[in-house]
Design a protein around this motif. Sequence first.
Motif, short mmCIF file in Angstrom:
data_model
loop_
_atom_site.label_atom_id
_atom_site.label_comp_id
_atom_site.label_asym_id
_atom_site.label_seq_id
_atom_site.Cartn_x
_atom_site.Cartn_y
_atom_site.Cartn_z
N GLN A 163 0.73 -1.39 -0.05
CA GLN A 163 0.04 -0.08 0.15
C GLN A 163 0.95 1.17 -0.04
O GLN A 163 0.79 2.02 -0.71
N GLU A 183 1.92 1.93 -3.49
CA GLU A 183 0.76 2.32 -4.43
C GLU A 183 0.48 3.86 -3.73
O GLU A 183 0.04 4.65 -4.61
N SER A 211 -7.62 -0.43 -0.95
CA SER A 211 -7.11 0.37 -2.16
C SER A 211 -7.94 -0.26 -3.25
O SER A 211 -8.39 -1.32 -3.22
N ASN A 229 -8.10 0.13 -7.83
CA ASN A 229 -7.50 0.46 -9.10
C ASN A 229 -8.15 1.59 -9.89
O ASN A 229 -7.92 1.55 -11.27
#
Length: 94
Positions: free
Chosen positions: A43, A46, A81, A83
Amino acid sequence: MKKINSIPEIVGETTDVESWLIRAGLRFSDLGNDAASIAIRKQWREYQAAVHRCCVTLHQPPSRVQLSGDYANLRIPGSASTNSAIACRVVPSP
């Protein structure tokens, strides 16, 4: 993992992993090799990629931008999370 006091209001983004972890009441030393720690490290990567893209798009430093929309979940370690497209905004000056 042991939690410490978290920051109640988050303004702007960060490039410092310790500051990011503190948002969830964690410390870098809390991370191990368990599944949760591995997910948090992923994470972080990201989050950093999203912050970088947001900064480039808005021509602002990390402290002046804030992830929003689906990417707001990346702001707190351990949140889910997605996309989808990055949504971000400029943080108002105090």
